[in-house]
Design a protein around this motif. Structure first.
Motif, PDB file in Angstrom:
ATOM      1  N   PRO A 186       0.858  -1.028  -0.101  1.00  0.00           N
ATOM      2  CA  PRO A 186      -0.058  -0.203  -0.020  1.00  0.00           C
ATOM      3  C   PRO A 186       0.643   1.253  -0.058  1.00  0.00           C
ATOM      4  O   PRO A 186       0.356   2.176  -0.847  1.00  0.00           O
ATOM      5  N   PRO A 187       1.804   1.449   0.775  1.00  0.00           N
ATOM      6  CA  PRO A 187       2.615   2.573   0.828  1.00  0.00           C
ATOM      7  C   PRO A 187       3.475   2.611  -0.503  1.00  0.00           C
ATOM      8  O   PRO A 187       4.141   3.709  -0.805  1.00  0.00           O
ATOM      9  N   HIS A 188       3.527   1.345  -1.163  1.00  0.00           N
ATOM     10  CA  HIS A 188       4.370   1.551  -2.549  1.00  0.00           C
ATOM     11  C   HIS A 188       3.285   1.963  -3.476  1.00  0.00           C
ATOM     12  O   HIS A 188       3.696   3.120  -4.417  1.00  0.00           O
ATOM     13  N   TYR A 189       2.183   1.560  -3.581  1.00  0.00           N
ATOM     14  CA  TYR A 189       1.243   1.589  -4.791  1.00  0.00           C
ATOM     15  C   TYR A 189       0.294   2.927  -4.560  1.00  0.00           C
ATOM     16  O   TYR A 189      -0.132   3.450  -5.481  1.00  0.00           O
ATOM     17  N   TRP A 190      -0.115   3.206  -3.349  1.00  0.00           N
ATOM     18  CA  TRP A 190      -0.962   4.359  -3.198  1.00  0.00           C
ATOM     19  C   TRP A 190      -0.669   5.622  -3.590  1.00  0.00           C
ATOM     20  O   TRP A 190      -1.304   6.326  -4.242  1.00  0.00           O
ATOM     21  N   PRO A 191       0.780   6.024  -3.339  1.00  0.00           N
ATOM     22  CA  PRO A 191       1.380   6.981  -3.688  1.00  0.00           C
ATOM     23  C   PRO A 191       1.142   7.349  -5.281  1.00  0.00           C
ATOM     24  O   PRO A 191       0.960   8.482  -5.806  1.00  0.00           O
ATOM     25  N   LEU A 192       1.389   6.175  -6.122  1.00  0.00           N
ATOM     26  CA  LEU A 192       1.365   6.284  -7.621  1.00  0.00           C
ATOM     27  C   LEU A 192      -0.292   6.462  -7.907  1.00  0.00           C
ATOM     28  O   LEU A 192      -0.618   7.257  -8.802  1.00  0.00           O
ATOM     29  N   SER A 193      -1.013   6.028  -7.133  1.00  0.00           N
ATOM     30  CA  SER A 193      -2.446   6.194  -7.381  1.00  0.00           C
ATOM     31  C   SER A 193      -2.954   7.633  -7.041  1.00  0.00           C
ATOM     32  O   SER A 193      -4.019   8.138  -7.562  1.00  0.00           O
ATOM     33  N   VAL A 194      -2.259   8.248  -5.925  1.00  0.00           N
ATOM     34  CA  VAL A 194      -2.515   9.616  -5.621  1.00  0.00           C
ATOM     35  C   VAL A 194      -2.191  10.535  -6.866  1.00  0.00           C
ATOM     36  O   VAL A 194      -2.780  11.168  -7.384  1.00  0.00           O
ATOM     37  N   LYS A 195      -1.069  10.157  -7.360  1.00  0.00           N
ATOM     38  CA  LYS A 195      -0.693  11.000  -8.566  1.00  0.00           C
ATOM     39  C   LYS A 195      -1.451  10.826  -9.785  1.00  0.00           C
ATOM     40  O   LYS A 195      -1.765  11.829 -10.303  1.00  0.00           O
ATOM     41  N   PHE A 196      -2.040   9.605 -10.118  1.00  0.00           N
ATOM     42  CA  PHE A 196      -2.816   9.250 -11.054  1.00  0.00           C
ATOM     43  C   PHE A 196      -4.306   9.205 -10.716  1.00  0.00           C
ATOM     44  O   PHE A 196      -4.928   8.268 -11.488  1.00  0.00           O
ATOM     45  N   LYS A 197      -4.807   9.607  -9.718  1.00  0.00           N
ATOM     46  CA  LYS A 197      -6.184   9.509  -9.326  1.00  0.00           C
ATOM     47  C   LYS A 197      -7.146   9.803 -10.368  1.00  0.00           C
ATOM     48  O   LYS A 197      -8.209   9.321 -10.341  1.00  0.00           O
ATOM     49  N   LYS A 198      -6.798  10.900 -11.059  1.00  0.00           N
ATOM     50  CA  LYS A 198      -7.806  11.397 -12.150  1.00  0.00           C
ATOM     51  C   LYS A 198      -7.971  10.309 -13.166  1.00  0.00           C
ATOM     52  O   LYS A 198      -9.105   9.975 -13.661  1.00  0.00           O
ATOM     53  N   ASP A 199      -6.771   9.669 -13.453  1.00  0.00           N
ATOM     54  CA  ASP A 199      -6.950   8.491 -14.497  1.00  0.00           C
ATOM     55  C   ASP A 199      -8.025   7.459 -13.977  1.00  0.00           C
ATOM     56  O   ASP A 199      -8.847   6.816 -14.480  1.00  0.00           O
ATOM     57  N   TYR A 200      -7.598   6.915 -12.581  1.00  0.00           N
ATOM     58  CA  TYR A 200      -8.369   5.729 -11.966  1.00  0.00           C
ATOM     59  C   TYR A 200      -9.862   6.158 -12.026  1.00  0.00           C
ATOM     60  O   TYR A 200     -10.813   5.343 -12.205  1.00  0.00           O
ATOM     61  N   ALA A 201     -10.149   7.611 -11.649  1.00  0.00           N
ATOM     62  CA  ALA A 201     -11.585   8.133 -11.610  1.00  0.00           C
ATOM     63  C   ALA A 201     -12.319   8.033 -12.856  1.00  0.00           C
ATOM     64  O   ALA A 201     -13.442   7.525 -13.073  1.00  0.00           O
ATOM     65  N   ALA A 202     -11.488   8.286 -13.842  1.00  0.00           N
ATOM     66  CA  ALA A 202     -12.018   8.235 -15.205  1.00  0.00           C
ATOM     67  C   ALA A 202     -12.454   6.849 -15.784  1.00  0.00           C
ATOM     68  O   ALA A 202     -13.432   6.743 -16.461  1.00  0.00           O
ATOM     69  N   ALA A 203     -11.655   5.904 -15.406  1.00  0.00           N
ATOM     70  CA  ALA A 203     -11.760   4.481 -15.560  1.00  0.00           C
ATOM     71  C   ALA A 203     -12.674   3.775 -14.739  1.00  0.00           C
ATOM     72  O   ALA A 203     -12.993   2.707 -15.059  1.00  0.00           O
ATOM     73  N   GLY A 204     -13.239   4.615 -13.612  1.00  0.00           N
ATOM     74  CA  GLY A 204     -14.131   3.873 -12.543  1.00  0.00           C
ATOM     75  C   GLY A 204     -13.558   2.801 -11.903  1.00  0.00           C
ATOM     76  O   GLY A 204     -14.150   1.868 -11.443  1.00  0.00           O
ATOM     77  N   VAL A 205     -12.218   2.805 -11.362  1.00  0.00           N
ATOM     78  CA  VAL A 205     -11.451   1.973 -10.732  1.00  0.00           C
ATOM     79  C   VAL A 205     -11.318   2.739  -9.281  1.00  0.00           C
ATOM     80  O   VAL A 205     -10.693   3.851  -9.341  1.00  0.00           O
ATOM     81  N   PRO A 206     -12.031   2.086  -8.304  1.00  0.00           N
ATOM     82  CA  PRO A 206     -12.087   2.801  -6.907  1.00  0.00           C
ATOM     83  C   PRO A 206     -10.653   2.559  -6.175  1.00  0.00           C
ATOM     84  O   PRO A 206     -11.066   2.164  -5.025  1.00  0.00           O
ATOM     85  N   MET A 207      -9.806   3.071  -6.497  1.00  0.00           N
ATOM     86  CA  MET A 207      -8.517   3.175  -5.868  1.00  0.00           C
ATOM     87  C   MET A 207      -8.774   3.877  -4.398  1.00  0.00           C
ATOM     88  O   MET A 207      -9.408   4.865  -4.669  1.00  0.00           O
ATOM     89  N   LEU A 208      -8.122   3.630  -3.348  1.00  0.00           N
ATOM     90  CA  LEU A 208      -8.238   4.312  -2.094  1.00  0.00           C
ATOM     91  C   LEU A 208      -8.266   5.706  -2.685  1.00  0.00           C
ATOM     92  O   LEU A 208      -8.926   6.593  -1.959  1.00  0.00           O
ATOM     93  N   PRO A 209      -7.187   6.407  -3.134  1.00  0.00           N
ATOM     94  CA  PRO A 209      -7.008   7.752  -3.165  1.00  0.00           C
ATOM     95  C   PRO A 209      -8.117   8.402  -4.083  1.00  0.00           C
ATOM     96  O   PRO A 209      -8.164   9.485  -3.996  1.00  0.00           O
ATOM     97  N   VAL A 210      -8.770   7.612  -4.978  1.00  0.00           N
ATOM     98  CA  VAL A 210     -10.019   8.306  -5.659  1.00  0.00           C
ATOM     99  C   VAL A 210     -11.454   8.368  -4.783  1.00  0.00           C
ATOM    100  O   VAL A 210     -11.999   9.335  -5.022  1.00  0.00           O
ATOM    101  N   VAL A 211     -11.552   7.557  -3.800  1.00  0.00           N
ATOM    102  CA  VAL A 211     -12.855   7.481  -2.988  1.00  0.00           C
ATOM    103  C   VAL A 211     -12.468   8.139  -1.502  1.00  0.00           C
ATOM    104  O   VAL A 211     -13.526   8.315  -0.765  1.00  0.00           O
ATOM    105  N   ALA A 212     -11.231   8.405  -1.002  1.00  0.00           N
ATOM    106  CA  ALA A 212     -10.967   8.842   0.292  1.00  0.00           C
ATOM    107  C   ALA A 212     -10.212  10.083  -0.081  1.00  0.00           C
ATOM    108  O   ALA A 212      -9.614  10.294  -0.937  1.00  0.00           O
TER     109      ALA A 212
END
Length: 304
Positions: A186-212
């Motif tokens: 998690p502390p490895h991957y979530w930072p990447l998800s923070v940076k690209f959370k707009k991408d994940y949101a656009a794709a409908g992937v509920p990564m934690l940084p997208v929903v929290a």
């Protein structure tokens, strides 16, 4: 350009596209954890052929799992700027060809382990592929914000496979190393998800940084970091590590713990440019894991 040169260039592009399906950078990180684990299991230098066979089999298995992931996720990859140039999105490789490629790699890895390593490692390899493809990619990724936490179990399997390749069984030491990677994910991957959370949101992937909120993400990262550090230090009594590993693991714990604290403080204060701070943690996590496992390998050969 001659016909021969054109054909060579086309072949190079095709090979490069298939290699891209396997996500080589992820494979490199998995193999970094396998070799030190084998050294620890052996208590020294294992048979070099066994090490090579395990690495080749592991690379085939990881490549298979990643190719299956690219096949299944090609719809959301097309919606994300970070992944829209993957071969299945650009059309360089057809879905059918990618599925055949992924299946062939997976089958080859299982046969390879069964014939050249041992049956137990082959079963663990099958479990690793299934966990990543079915449990993470098909079930968790699009359904829960904790997808990478439980899906990360697949990324922990190389330490079990490496240990089993040497010992033919498991012990508490590889369980501690498994825990290190599990809580590190998690502390490895979530930072990447923070940076690209707009991408994940656009794709409908509920990564934690997208929903929290960024603060919640940072708090959870800090908690997982504490658990990761505990596992890294638990290895000392479980595997009889020397003071050298203990010092390195402790220094890394303080350093990486500070990195996650800075991100938490940044998020708590509501400062801008969270993505930039998050990426520092992302790169630090790679450094942390690499040095820790190098310390595992080196410690085995120390006469203290």
């Amino acid at each position: 350009m001659t016909t021969s040169q054109s054909a060579t260039g086309h072949l190079r592009d095709r090979v490069g596209a298939y290699v891209a399906l396997t996500k080589p950078r992820i494979i490199e990180l998995l193999l970094v954890t396998t070799i030190p684990t084998m050294f620890l299991a052996q208590g020294g230098l294992p048979n070099l052929w066994l090490v090579l066979a395990t690495l080749v089999g592991g690379a085939l298995a990881a490549g298979s799992a990643n190719a299956f992931n690219c096949y299944y996720d090609r719809d959301i990859d097309a919606l994300m700027s970070r992944t829209k140039r993957r071969p299945l999105v650009t059309g360089e490789i057809t879905p059918r060809a990618a599925l055949i490629f992924a299946t062939a790699l997976g089958a080859a890895s299982l046969v390879w382990f069964a014939l050249l390593v041992n049956a137990f490692s082959a079963w663990l390899t099958f479990a690793a592929i299934a966990l990543y493809v079915v449990f993470y990619t098909m079930i968790l990724k699009r359904r829960t914000s904790q997808n990478i936490v439980w899906g990360g179990v697949a990324g922990c399997m190389p330490v079990f496979i490496g240990w089993a390749a040497v010992r033919g069984s498991l012990d508490w030491a590889p369980v501690a190393l498994f825990g290190v990677i599990f809580f590190w994910t998690p502390p490895h991957y979530w930072p990447l998800s923070v940076k690209f959370k707009k991408d994940y949101a656009a794709a409908g992937v509920p990564m934690l940084p997208v929903v929290a909120s960024d603060r919640r993400v940072a708090v959870e990262m800090a908690l997982y970091t504490v658990a990761m550090i505990a596992c890294s230090l638990a290895l000392v009594p479980l595997a009889g590590m020397t003071w050298v590993y203990t010092v390195v693991a402790t220094a890394l714990a303080l350093w990486f713990g500070w990195q996650t604290w800075l991100m938490l403080d940044h998020a708590r204060r509501g400062r801008a440019k969270t993505g930039k701070v998050a990426m520092r943690v992302f790169h630090a996590s790679i450094t942390y894991l690499t040095i820790l496992f190098v310390a595992v390998a080196v410690d085995v050969f120390l006469p203290f």
